[in-house]
Scaffold this motif. Structure first.
Motif, short mmCIF file in Angstrom:
data_model
loop_
_atom_site.label_atom_id
_atom_site.label_comp_id
_atom_site.label_asym_id
_atom_site.label_seq_id
_atom_site.Cartn_x
_atom_site.Cartn_y
_atom_site.Cartn_z
N PRO A 42 0.97 -1.33 0.00
CA PRO A 42 0.02 -0.07 0.04
C PRO A 42 0.90 1.08 0.06
CG PRO A 42 0.05 -1.07 2.21
CD PRO A 42 0.67 -2.12 1.24
N MET A 43 2.12 1.18 0.14
CA MET A 43 3.12 2.26 0.29
C MET A 43 2.67 3.35 1.19
SD MET A 43 5.64 1.25 -1.19
CE MET A 43 6.41 2.47 -1.70
N THR A 44 2.23 3.17 2.51
CA THR A 44 1.94 3.93 3.47
C THR A 44 2.96 4.14 4.50
OG1 THR A 44 0.77 2.01 5.05
CG2 THR A 44 -0.52 3.31 3.20
N GLU A 45 2.77 5.03 5.33
CA GLU A 45 3.85 5.18 6.23
C GLU A 45 4.38 3.97 7.31
OE1 GLU A 45 6.86 7.53 7.30
OE2 GLU A 45 5.53 8.22 6.10
N THR A 46 3.34 3.44 7.57
CA THR A 46 3.38 2.00 8.28
C THR A 46 3.53 0.63 7.50
OG1 THR A 46 1.15 1.68 8.39
CG2 THR A 46 1.95 3.01 10.40
N ASP A 47 3.21 0.76 6.23
CA ASP A 47 3.69 -0.41 5.68
C ASP A 47 3.95 -0.09 4.01
OD1 ASP A 47 3.39 -2.88 4.33
OD2 ASP A 47 1.26 -2.93 4.38
N HIS A 48 5.19 -0.11 3.89
CA HIS A 48 5.75 0.28 2.53
C HIS A 48 7.02 -0.51 2.38
CE1 HIS A 48 8.13 2.95 5.49
NE2 HIS A 48 9.09 2.79 4.59
N VAL A 49 7.52 -0.55 0.98
CA VAL A 49 8.86 -1.28 0.57
C VAL A 49 9.94 -0.10 0.90
CG1 VAL A 49 10.02 -2.16 -1.44
CG2 VAL A 49 7.47 -2.46 -1.16
N LYS A 50 10.86 -0.55 1.47
CA LYS A 50 12.15 0.20 1.74
C LYS A 50 13.18 0.05 0.76
CE LYS A 50 13.89 0.04 5.74
NZ LYS A 50 14.69 -0.31 7.19
N ALA A 51 13.44 -1.19 0.32
CA ALA A 51 14.37 -1.51 -0.92
C ALA A 51 14.00 -2.71 -1.88
CB ALA A 51 15.80 -1.53 -0.34
N ILE A 52 14.17 -2.59 -3.03
CA ILE A 52 14.29 -3.33 -4.08
C ILE A 52 15.83 -3.90 -4.40
CG2 ILE A 52 13.54 -4.15 -6.31
CD1 ILE A 52 11.19 -2.42 -5.75
N HIS A 53 16.02 -5.28 -4.39
CA HIS A 53 17.37 -5.74 -4.76
C HIS A 53 17.20 -6.81 -5.90
CE1 HIS A 53 18.74 -3.94 -0.90
NE2 HIS A 53 17.86 -4.52 -0.42
N ILE A 54 18.08 -6.57 -6.66
CA ILE A 54 18.40 -7.80 -7.86
C ILE A 54 19.57 -8.56 -7.63
CG2 ILE A 54 18.08 -8.20 -10.14
CD1 ILE A 54 15.68 -7.08 -9.13
N VAL A 55 19.71 -9.75 -7.75
CA VAL A 55 20.83 -10.63 -7.80
C VAL A 55 20.78 -11.68 -8.76
CG1 VAL A 55 21.60 -10.11 -5.21
CG2 VAL A 55 19.99 -12.09 -5.86
N ASN A 56 21.88 -12.16 -9.27
CA ASN A 56 21.85 -13.20 -10.20
C ASN A 56 23.00 -14.15 -9.90
OD1 ASN A 56 23.84 -11.90 -11.47
ND2 ASN A 56 22.66 -10.89 -12.81
N GLU A 57 22.97 -15.15 -10.63
CA GLU A 57 23.93 -16.25 -10.17
C GLU A 57 25.33 -16.31 -11.09
OE1 GLU A 57 22.21 -20.27 -10.14
OE2 GLU A 57 21.52 -19.97 -12.36
N LYS A 58 25.24 -15.89 -12.39
CA LYS A 58 26.39 -16.14 -13.29
C LYS A 58 27.19 -14.90 -13.68
CE LYS A 58 24.75 -20.57 -14.91
NZ LYS A 58 24.68 -21.49 -16.15
N ASN A 59 26.76 -13.86 -13.50
CA ASN A 59 27.42 -12.61 -13.78
C ASN A 59 28.69 -12.44 -13.10
OD1 ASN A 59 25.48 -11.98 -15.64
ND2 ASN A 59 25.07 -9.93 -15.02
N PRO A 60 29.72 -11.61 -13.45
CA PRO A 60 30.91 -11.58 -12.54
C PRO A 60 30.76 -11.19 -11.27
CG PRO A 60 31.44 -10.91 -14.92
CD PRO A 60 29.84 -11.30 -14.78
N GLN A 61 29.68 -10.14 -11.22
CA GLN A 61 29.35 -9.35 -9.85
C GLN A 61 27.99 -10.02 -9.75
OE1 GLN A 61 30.08 -5.26 -10.33
NE2 GLN A 61 32.26 -5.63 -10.27
N PRO A 62 27.63 -10.70 -8.82
CA PRO A 62 26.03 -11.40 -8.71
C PRO A 62 25.18 -10.18 -7.93
CG PRO A 62 27.56 -12.17 -7.01
CD PRO A 62 28.46 -11.32 -7.75
N HIS A 63 25.66 -9.23 -7.46
CA HIS A 63 24.72 -8.15 -6.98
C HIS A 63 24.64 -7.14 -8.05
CE1 HIS A 63 23.52 -4.73 -4.26
NE2 HIS A 63 22.50 -5.39 -4.24
#
Length: 156
Positions: free
Chosen positions: A77-98
């Motif tokens: 709902p993206m309210t003050e009490t219930d929201h997403v703080k961060a989105i992260h993407i990782v993968n398994e075969k790139n030289p840098q996984p993050h």
């Protein structure tokens, strides 16, 4: 002048050396599923990500790994009490996984991210969402890449 037998032997040697080079590059660059799990652990700590709440939109088959479109949306709902703080993407075969981390807040409006990433090979992509209550949510997608990207070694 090259005869057919010599041509076939040289072609086979070329293919074998290219495959060996790709295996060596992955080993040197640290591109392993274990490196991906370590990157995930660095993000979530001791928390166990739950499945759900994330929509990960990425093509299952891409022709060119240099430009792979990716969209992540998190049900919040993206309210003050219930929201997403961060989105992260990782993968398994790139030289840098993050791959990327994006910080959001209650005033972000929608928890949605669209970008393009490079993929070194066919692999699994993991999206993680960190919520304001401290929980983590995850979604995975497998992508088959026909023309690889990210083939240079990691230089730090």
């Amino acid at each position: 002048m090259t005869n057919r037998r010599a041509f076939l032997l040289r072609s086979g040697a070329l293919v074998a050396s290219a495959e060996a080079g790709a295996v060596w590059l992955r080993a040197v660059a640290g591109a392993t599923p274990q490196a991906m799990q370590e990157a995930i652990r660095a993000i979530v700590g001791e928390s166990v990500p739950q499945r759900g709440r994330i929509t990960l939109d990425v093509p299952s088959l891409v022709e060119n790994g240099n430009v792979v479109p990716l969209t992540i949306a998190v049900d919040s709902p993206m309210t003050e009490t219930d929201h997403v703080k961060a989105i992260h993407i990782v993968n398994e075969k790139n030289p840098q996984p993050h791959v990327i981390s994006v910080t959001l807040g209650a005033r972000s409006g929608r928890a949605k991210l669209s970008t393009r990433i490079k993929l070194a090979d066919s692999q699994q992509i993991v999206a993680l969402a960190e919520m304001s209550d401290g929980s983590f949510w995850s979604e995975t997608a497998d992508v088959v890449v026909t023309l690889a990207a990210c083939v240079e070694a990691d230089v730090r």
